[in-house]
Design an enzyme around this catalytic site. Structure first.
Site, mmCIF file in Angstrom:
data_model
loop_
_atom_site.group_PDB
_atom_site.id
_atom_site.type_symbol
_atom_site.label_atom_id
_atom_site.label_comp_id
_atom_site.label_asym_id
_atom_site.label_seq_id
_atom_site.Cartn_x
_atom_site.Cartn_y
_atom_site.Cartn_z
ATOM 1 N N PHE A 18 7.114 -10.919 5.380
ATOM 2 C CA PHE A 18 5.898 -11.076 6.174
ATOM 3 C C PHE A 18 6.156 -11.916 7.414
ATOM 4 C CE2 PHE A 18 2.609 -10.810 2.432
ATOM 5 C CZ PHE A 18 3.042 -9.527 2.159
ATOM 6 N N TYR A 153 0.628 -18.748 -10.273
ATOM 7 C CA TYR A 153 0.692 -18.120 -8.946
ATOM 8 C C TYR A 153 -0.714 -17.775 -8.463
ATOM 9 C CZ TYR A 153 1.323 -14.772 -5.218
ATOM 10 O OH TYR A 153 1.236 -14.114 -4.013
ATOM 11 N N PRO A 183 -3.390 -10.140 0.818
ATOM 12 C CA PRO A 183 -2.786 -8.837 0.557
ATOM 13 C C PRO A 183 -2.703 -8.527 -0.935
ATOM 14 C CG PRO A 183 -1.360 -10.245 1.920
ATOM 15 C CD PRO A 183 -2.410 -11.110 1.299
ATOM 16 N N GLY A 184 -2.753 -7.241 -1.231
ATOM 17 C CA GLY A 184 -2.464 -6.770 -2.573
ATOM 18 C C GLY A 184 -1.002 -6.355 -2.666
ATOM 19 N N LEU A 185 -0.730 -5.266 -3.384
ATOM 20 C CA LEU A 185 0.638 -4.801 -3.618
ATOM 21 C C LEU A 185 1.328 -4.490 -2.297
ATOM 22 C CD1 LEU A 185 2.622 -3.936 -5.960
ATOM 23 C CD2 LEU A 185 1.788 -1.603 -5.538
#
Length: 254
Positions: A18, A153, A183-185
């Protein structure tokens, strides 16, 4: 932003994933980007790729002295920080809570909670003094939606979400903005490799899916950062189409 003074962004965890994608995207939007991370070799590679408007900085967000020294360096060289992207973070393990390693929990808290909080504490007084700036925190859908193995987490990302909202409450009356991007996956990064420890297990997480990419997250960061100054995007949650909300699980005795 042609004809204006270049805006300055600090991106943590900038050496890969990212962070590297966000650095590239903000540079394309006209920002001068300070990329902070622990891995100098990766930062130097990015500097060679991106040019002089990318300033590499070795910083360990879990080390208070490293963060303070880094921000002192920024203050000496730039008139102000316009955007902080708190991207540095990690997940470790997917074991249930009663089998998890305490060392993994401590490292996640040290990075995702304390590290992020240190950066906020450093930059916020100057942003308020200038009456401008934008803190963009990278949270996670794991902070909103529990799942087995998410334990600490997910808790760290819930902290990021609530801190972001509470900062907005404290910053009422100023023009300092705060956004939490969740964000997801997301594939194509080192996230699952770091979490699971080997390439085969990390690859299996994304088999048969069309996950988000680092560029999708960078696009979200750029979008919230470039809204008109009157607009604050409080929270932005995004998932790939292949991911959705699961129903409540019911265990049945055999």
């Amino acid at each position: 932003m042609a004809g204006s003074v270049p805006r300055v962004a600090l991106v943590t965890g900038a050496s890969a994933g990212f962070g590297a994608a966000i650095a590239r995207r903000l540079l394309s939007e006209g920002y001068t980007v300070i990329g902070a991370a622990r891995r100098l070799d990766r930062l130097q590679e990015l500097h060679a790729e991106l040019g002089e408007r990318f300033s590499p900085m070795v910083m360990d967000v879990t080390d208070p002295a490293s963060v303070e020294q880094g921000y002192t360096w920024i203050r000496e060289r730039f008139s102000g920080l316009d955007v902080l992207v708190n991207n540095a973070g990690l997940a470790l393990g997917v074991a249930p809570a009663h089998e998890a390693k305490m060392a993994d929990w401590e490292r996640m808290i040290a990075t995702n909670v304390l590290g992020l909080t240190r950066l906020v504490h450093c930059v916020l007084p100057d942003m308020v003094k200038r009456n401008q700036g934008h803190i963009i925190n990278i949270g996670s859908t794991a902070g909103n939606h529990p799942y087995p193995g998410g334990n600490v987490y997910g808790a760290t990302k819930a902290f990021v979400r609530q801190l972001s909202l509470n900062l907005r409450a404290d910053l009422w009356g100023t023009r300092v903005r705060v956004t939490n991007i969740e964000p997801g996956l997301c594939g194509g990064t080192e996230f699952s490799l770091v979490r699971l420890g080997d390439q085969a297990h990390a690859k299996a997480v994304y088999e048969g899916t069309d996950p988000l990419t680092a560029d999708d997250i960078a696009d979200a960061v750029a979008w919230v950062a470039t809204r008109p100054a009157r607009v604050n995007i409080n929270t932005l949650e995004l998932m790939p189409v292949s991911q959705a909300f699961a129903g409540m699980k019911i265990h049945r005795e055999s």
